[in-house]
Design an enzyme around this catalytic site. Structure first.
Site, PDB file in Angstrom:
ATOM      1  N   TYR A 146     -18.016   0.019  -0.442  1.00 19.14           N
ATOM      2  CA  TYR A 146     -16.771   0.300  -0.883  1.00 19.14           C
ATOM      3  C   TYR A 146     -17.175   1.165  -2.250  1.00 19.14           C
ATOM      4  CZ  TYR A 146     -11.466  -0.091  -1.496  1.00 19.14           C
ATOM      5  OH  TYR A 146     -10.038   0.104  -1.799  1.00 19.14           O
ATOM      6  N   LYS A 192     -13.013   5.136  -2.688  1.00 18.37           N
ATOM      7  CA  LYS A 192     -11.703   5.133  -3.294  1.00 18.37           C
ATOM      8  C   LYS A 192     -11.348   6.369  -3.765  1.00 18.37           C
ATOM      9  CE  LYS A 192      -9.245   2.478  -2.972  1.00 18.37           C
ATOM     10  NZ  LYS A 192      -8.025   2.209  -2.384  1.00 18.37           N
ATOM     11  N   ASN A 222      -4.848   6.155  -1.560  1.00 16.33           N
ATOM     12  CA  ASN A 222      -3.653   5.309  -2.092  1.00 16.33           C
ATOM     13  C   ASN A 222      -2.575   6.067  -2.176  1.00 16.33           C
ATOM     14  OD1 ASN A 222      -6.182   3.143  -3.385  1.00 16.33           O
ATOM     15  ND2 ASN A 222      -4.514   2.494  -1.888  1.00 16.33           N
ATOM     16  N   ASN A 268      -2.986   0.782   4.612  1.00 16.38           N
ATOM     17  CA  ASN A 268      -2.579  -0.661   4.160  1.00 16.38           C
ATOM     18  C   ASN A 268      -1.525  -0.453   3.443  1.00 16.38           C
ATOM     19  OD1 ASN A 268      -5.241   0.099   2.471  1.00 16.38           O
ATOM     20  ND2 ASN A 268      -3.955  -0.887   1.124  1.00 16.38           N
ATOM     21  N   HIS A 319      -8.689  -4.316   5.539  1.00 15.56           N
ATOM     22  CA  HIS A 319      -8.517  -4.162   4.178  1.00 15.56           C
ATOM     23  C   HIS A 319      -9.016  -5.206   3.138  1.00 15.56           C
ATOM     24  CE1 HIS A 319      -5.776  -4.967   0.428  1.00 15.56           C
ATOM     25  NE2 HIS A 319      -5.760  -3.501   0.251  1.00 15.56           N
ATOM     26  N   SER A 320      -9.292  -4.888   1.903  1.00 10.04           N
ATOM     27  CA  SER A 320      -9.706  -6.056   0.915  1.00 10.04           C
ATOM     28  C   SER A 320      -8.818  -5.738  -0.475  1.00 10.04           C
ATOM     29  CB  SER A 320     -11.232  -6.209   0.926  1.00 10.04           C
ATOM     30  OG  SER A 320     -11.693  -5.844  -0.235  1.00 10.04           O
ATOM     31  N   HIS A 348     -14.507  -5.908  -1.312  1.00 12.25           N
ATOM     32  CA  HIS A 348     -14.815  -5.612  -2.683  1.00 12.25           C
ATOM     33  C   HIS A 348     -16.131  -6.468  -3.346  1.00 12.25           C
ATOM     34  CE1 HIS A 348     -10.856  -3.693  -2.795  1.00 12.25           C
ATOM     35  NE2 HIS A 348     -10.884  -3.690  -4.120  1.00 12.25           N
TER      36      HIS A 348
HETATM   37  O1  GKR Z   1      -8.938  -2.306  -5.786  1.00  6.90           O
HETATM   38  O2  GKR Z   1      -8.286  -0.732  -6.731  1.00  6.90           O
HETATM   39  C1  GKR Z   1      -8.525  -1.446  -5.685  1.00  6.90           C
HETATM   40  C2  GKR Z   1      -7.950  -1.118  -4.475  1.00  6.90           C
HETATM   41  O3  GKR Z   1      -7.313   0.181  -4.485  1.00  6.90           O
HETATM   42  C3  GKR Z   1      -7.171  -1.946  -4.044  1.00  6.90           C
HETATM   43  O4  GKR Z   1      -5.988  -2.253  -4.892  1.00  6.90           O
HETATM   44  C4  GKR Z   1      -6.386  -1.528  -2.536  1.00  6.90           C
HETATM   45  O5  GKR Z   1      -5.303  -2.349  -2.199  1.00  6.90           O
HETATM   46  O6  GKR Z   1      -8.671  -1.958  -1.491  1.00  6.90           O
HETATM   47  C5  GKR Z   1      -7.370  -1.505  -1.385  1.00  6.90           C
HETATM   48  C6  GKR Z   1      -7.058  -0.359  -0.394  1.00  6.90           C
HETATM   49  O7  GKR Z   1      -7.856  -0.200   0.494  1.00  6.90           O
HETATM   50  O8  GKR Z   1      -5.994   0.326  -0.557  1.00  6.90           O
HETATM   51 MG    MG Z   2      -6.390   1.338   1.268  1.00  7.63          MG
END
Ligand code: GKR
Ligand code: MG
Length: 421
Positions: A146, A192, A222, A268, A319-320, A348
């Site tokens: 990730y 991400k 996101n 998610n 998801h995490s 994560h």
């Molecule tokens: O840890 O910044 C993060 C991720 O963006 C997390 O908040 C998300 O919930 O991992 C997540 C995702 O897949 O969208």
């Molecule tokens: Mg996501």
């Protein structure tokens, strides 16, 4: 077998300056650790969000579970519901972290206790928890690398140094992938996104594809991209992606994007509960659901979710959010029990340096977490480490995750705009 005590301990774990659509991670992530003690002296464990609203509900419900049978999860749900706030609490929500949604509060608290109850049940019988879920259909669970754009810890003394350093361009992302894959052996990669110019983020995926041609790739902005941007990047990444995760907002937007591109879309964000799943199926918005037992209602509800996805021809992945080893093992026992889960799960875990387990960190080898024959989740708490991270929580200024406010500490004019690009 009666429950004699319930302990809920908030902890603060070091977290690097990971960038996302909502801003930047704070230097500490919050988790709650739950211990449910049985009359037989055994202890069921669980880990969940540590943000104030969930923690408050867990803490207020805990004492009411004493005297309940560890097998009575329905009785536990009634007690969680009875302690839930009756009016909105002004709860800070982060759309990209579905566990923070007020509408998921009771489900999140129930999920957390369900894992601890089931861990205690399994320990009492002397079997691995996965056997209460129907047994393992696989003995190891694959996770993905990730990757995050991130700042180096030197950006602020509150961040602890981490082995990955800065990643603000494609070259540094490829380096991060090498580091993570060399160490853990992951066979799929998730980037991400939603942070920088989408063209540059897509270039990073192309750079990853060139260096890791046999790895499965995903990108997750996101919901920070408009329809036009999502379409443009879909074209640019044609043939590169295993799935396209939450490029654009709303169930309607995702349905339109899928219709236009035919690409499998994962989420998610637009499907975080059963009502949204129903609507998504009607619209054909999401083709791969990113499950998460922490907010979908626990391990058994996530199995039901898997069956629903299978019935409706949807794929299932996981998801995490930032987490430690108890969550990782709960995710692993669950994923090991679900036939229909055919993608490497998100985690994560490589970003976290703290751990509260005896023996330290859960090993990830060949990209997988392996099940063991030990009873329950197969892990034991290190009470000294737990006390240390609880002390860190007590002195830490954070009580609810807020990546927007953290970003504004560095960029006072920064505002969350959706979609930004
Ligand atoms: O840890 O910044 C993060 C991720 O963006 C997390 O908040 C998300 O919930 O991992 C997540 C995702 O897949 O969208
Ligand atoms: Mg996501």
């Amino acid at each position: 077998m009666k429950i004699t005590a319930v302990r809920v301990t908030p902890i603060a774990i070091k977290d690097p300056a990971l960038l996302n659509a909502a801003g930047v991670h704070e230097p500490f992530g919050l988790r709650s650790i739950i211990e449910v003690v049985g009359a037989n002296g055994l202890v069921g464990l669980s880990e969940t969000y540590g943000d104030a609203p969930v923690l408050d509900l867990l803490t207020r419900t805990g004492p009411s579970l004493v005297g309940l049978s560890a097998f009575d999860v329905h009785g536990m749900l009634a007690r969680v519901a009875a302690h839930a706030p009756k009016i909105a609490t002004g709860h800070v929500e982060m759309e990209l972290a579905p566990g923070s949604l007020a509408s998921n509060l009771v489900t999140s608290a129930y999920s957390a206790f369900e894992v601890a109850f089931m861990d205690l049940q399994a320990r009492t019988i002397g079997i691995p928890l996965v056997q209460l879920l129907g047994g393992a259909v696989r003995n190891k669970v694959p996770y993905s690398a990730y990757l995050f754009y991130k700042w180096d810890a030197s950006v602020d003394p509150e961040y602890a140094p981490d082995p990955y350093g800065e990643a603000v361009n494609a070259q540094q992302i490829v380096k991060q992938a090498h580091q993570m894959i060399d160490q853990y052996g992951f066979e799929s990669i998730k980037l991400k996104a939603g942070v920088f110019d989408p063209e540059k983020e897509a270039d990073a995926v192309l750079a990853l594809k060139a260096v890791f041609p046999n790895h499965q790739l995903r990108i997750d902005p996101n919901s920070n991209w408009s329809m036009a941007t999502s379409l443009r990047i879909a074209k640019k990444l044609d043939g590169c992606l295993e799935y396209y995760e939450d490029p654009t907002p709303t169930l309607e937007g995702m349905a339109e994007l899928h219709k236009a591109t035919g690409l499998p879309l994962a989420s998610n964000m637009v499907v975080t509960n059963w009502a949204e799943l129903k609507r998504s199926i009607e619209l054909n918005s999401v083709q791969i659901l990113l499950s998460d037992h922490h907010f979908w209602g626990g391990l058994r509800a996530t199995q039901a979710l898997a069956r629903t996805c299978q019935t409706f021809g949807l794929g299932l992945s996981m998801h995490s959010n930032s987490h430690l080893g108890i969550s990782l093992m709960a995710m692993t026992h669950l994923a090991a029990s679900v036939h229909h889960l055919s993608y490497a799960c998100d985690t994560h875990y490589p970003w976290q340096s703290d751990e509260i387990l005896q023996g330290g960190r859960v090993p990830i080898t060949g990209g997988c977490v392996h099940l063991t024959d030990k009873p329950g989740l197969g892990v034991e708490l290190d009470q000294d480490k737990l006390a240390e991270l609880h002390a860190a929580y007590n002195v830490c200024r954070i009580r609810t995750r807020n990546d927007v406010v953290q970003m504004q500490r560095f960029r006072p004019d920064w505002k969350q705009i959706k979609p930004r690009f």
